[in-house]
Design a protein around this motif. Structure first.
Motif, PDB file in Angstrom:
ATOM      1  N   LEU A   1     -28.731  55.660  84.782  1.00 57.02           N
ATOM      2  CA  LEU A   1     -29.054  56.128  86.116  1.00 57.02           C
ATOM      3  C   LEU A   1     -30.369  56.889  86.029  1.00 57.02           C
ATOM      4  N   SER A   2     -31.067  57.063  87.158  1.00 58.11           N
ATOM      5  CA  SER A   2     -32.454  57.538  87.100  1.00 58.11           C
ATOM      6  C   SER A   2     -32.613  59.048  87.251  1.00 58.11           C
ATOM      7  N   HIS A   3     -31.524  59.799  87.442  1.00 54.82           N
ATOM      8  CA  HIS A   3     -31.644  61.231  87.624  1.00 54.82           C
ATOM      9  C   HIS A   3     -31.798  61.947  86.284  1.00 54.82           C
TER      10      HIS A   3
ATOM     11  N   SER B   1     -33.862  57.754  91.902  1.00 52.04           N
ATOM     12  CA  SER B   1     -34.004  56.857  93.055  1.00 52.04           C
ATOM     13  C   SER B   1     -32.790  55.973  93.287  1.00 52.04           C
ATOM     14  N   ASP B   2     -31.653  56.282  92.653  1.00 53.86           N
ATOM     15  CA  ASP B   2     -30.475  55.434  92.788  1.00 53.86           C
ATOM     16  C   ASP B   2     -29.792  55.642  94.136  1.00 53.86           C
TER      17      ASP B   2
ATOM     18  N   GLY C   1     -25.017  58.959  92.105  1.00 53.99           N
ATOM     19  CA  GLY C   1     -25.945  57.846  91.983  1.00 53.99           C
ATOM     20  C   GLY C   1     -25.232  56.583  91.537  1.00 53.99           C
ATOM     21  N   ARG C   2     -25.770  55.450  91.998  1.00 54.71           N
ATOM     22  CA  ARG C   2     -25.220  54.157  91.622  1.00 54.71           C
ATOM     23  C   ARG C   2     -26.344  53.164  91.399  1.00 54.71           C
ATOM     24  N   ARG C   3     -26.224  52.442  90.289  1.00 56.04           N
ATOM     25  CA  ARG C   3     -27.157  51.358  89.994  1.00 56.04           C
ATOM     26  C   ARG C   3     -26.341  50.216  89.404  1.00 56.04           C
TER      27      ARG C   3
ATOM     28  N   SER D   1     -22.066  54.110  87.933  1.00 54.64           N
ATOM     29  CA  SER D   1     -22.010  55.125  88.979  1.00 54.64           C
ATOM     30  C   SER D   1     -21.666  56.470  88.360  1.00 54.64           C
TER      31      SER D   1
END
Length: 438
Positions: A350-352, A398-399, A418-420, A424
């Motif tokens: 995830l991007s965070h 940005s997820d 967040g989810r990609r 999640s």
């Protein structure tokens, strides 16, 4: 059916856990079949309960769980000699909700007909303790205070003053503990240091049991317990994320609710544990992976160096769902900054990015309306849980968000998590799915 008793207090820090653990071990010494439970979302105390009585302890939470679910989670206690439930915070402390659904331990006492023993920290007061006990015993119909235990008693004279004030109430004093720092357990920023981290836990439990035998009226406590009727079957609080679930479990990933695992197993799922700290990847035979909360900030260098775990997790996530809660969510991100400000690379699924150097306490119930469907929740489904952490999101990434949150008082908290693809994560811990309106 089982005899049950709720150990509560007017406030946190009154000695509930000390009394509960000592009582559990003392009862076990007597050869009784003992079970325990914890009111509220605290996932640390049940491990101490289990160590003290030799049987798994579950969480009960009236804000997050419907009454039938709470009763169902106690089904394994049926047939035991005694069930001891430890309260959270003060007996009547909770959040916003209809009667019986506030998260207060009093809800459980009223719903299941369980008598309450109130542990009172008597330091800094004497006869006023009688007024406190009177208030707690009379505040809510349906909540019966069957006895009290006086804690932090300074002297015989101090005890005489308190007992004289309590006597007209007709509520028996079922124990008296003095000031003894040796009976306390070490704490960390989220509560007690976990049970598995105490090399001398057995010694400490035996000391607590010795104190219980010496200073509590154990026969009186057993007599104060009341019979309650329990369902025959264990309930399922949350849909299993898969048929074969890879569940991270070690010192960095230790905050898993026993009732979730028990419910998943009752629903037919298989659980396989693995250790990221041992550089283990999710087993290939599994079809879902769950990274629970814990203390990844204390093990960030080891997790950053666990290349086998991270590569295996990435491989797993190409085709199967992976979900992280709190600490698990932190590890799924790009980086984790520790307390000293050192940045450690994480799984980057995830991007965070998260930070324990930029600390801020976040605590409270969460009602989550899910966005897109996940492996354990349908789109639009409502889940109930809580957050309890000091780490912060220093880069939101940005997820797509996972859910829209409100707190225990109905205040909007916005989008979260967040989810990609199949990966999640969120900071909130799921306790149970909210029942659909009838």
């Amino acid at each position: 059916m089982v005899k049950a008793l709720l150990i509560a207090a007017p406030k946190s820090g009154s000695g509930k856990t000390t009394v509960t653990l000592g009582l559990l071990r003392a009862l076990k010494r007597r050869g009784l079949a003992v079970r325990a439970a914890k009111s509220g979302p605290d996932y640390i105390d049940p491990a101490f309960h289990a160590a003290a009585c030799g049987a798994e302890s579950v969480n009960l939470d009236s804000w997050s769980m419907a009454p039938d679910l709470m009763a169902g989670l106690l089904a394994p206690a049926a047939g035991s000699d005694i069930l001891i439930i430890e309260s959270a915070m003060g007996l009547f402390d909770g959040a916003d909700g209809p009667e019986g659904r506030t998260g207060a331990s009093a809800d459980i006492a009223a719903a299941l007909g369980i008598p309450v023993v109130l542990v009172m920290d008597c330091s800094g007061q004497s006869q006023s303790a009688g007024a406190v006990l009177h208030g707690f015993a009379s505040l809510r119909p349906g909540v019966r205070v069957a006895g009290t235990i006086l804690n932090q008693v300074a002297s015989p004279r101090h005890a005489r003053g308190i007992r004289a004030a309590v006597a007209p109430l007709g509520i028996p004093v079922l124990g008296q503990l003095g000031r003894d720092d040796t009976l306390t357990l070490p704490e960390r920023h989220l509560g007690l240091v976990q049970a598995g981290e105490h090399a001398d836990l057995e010694t400490r439990l035996e000391q607590l049991a010795d104190a219980a035998e010496a200073h509590l009226d154990i026969d009186g406590l057993l007599a104060a317990a009341a019979d309650i009727t329990l369902p025959a079957d264990t309930a399922t609080a949350l849909t299993p994320p898969g048929q074969r679930i890879a569940l991270a479990r070690d010192a960095a990933f230790s905050f898993t609710y026993a009732h979730l695992i028990g419910g998943w197993r009752a629903a037919g799922a298989e659980i396989t544990f693995f250790s990221p700290l041992a550089d283990e990847a999710p087993p290939e035979g599994c079809d879902a992976c769950w990274l629970p909360g814990g203390y990844p900030e204390l093990h960030a260098p080891a997790l950053a160096a666990a290349t086998g775990f991270k590569a295996g997790l990435a491989r797993f996530a190409r085709t199967r769902p992976v979900h992280g809660e709190c600490g698990g969510y932190m590890v799924l991100g790009r980086t984790l900054t520790d307390a000293e400000g050192t940045i450690h690379p994480m799984a980057d699924l995830l991007s965070h990015a998260t930070s324990y150097a930029r600390r801020r306490m976040t605590l409270g119930y969460r009602r989550a309306v899910m966005g897109e469907a996940l492996s354990f929740a349908a789109a639009g489904q409502v889940l109930r849980g809580h957050e309890f952490h000091y780490a912060t999101v220093c880069d939101p990434g940005s997820d797509a968000p996972v859910a829209r949150l409100t707190d225990g008082w109905g205040e909007e908290l916005g989008l979260a998590g967040g989810r990609r693809g199949p990966v999640s994560g969120t900071f909130f811990h799921v306790i149970a799915a909210e029942a659909a309106p009838a």
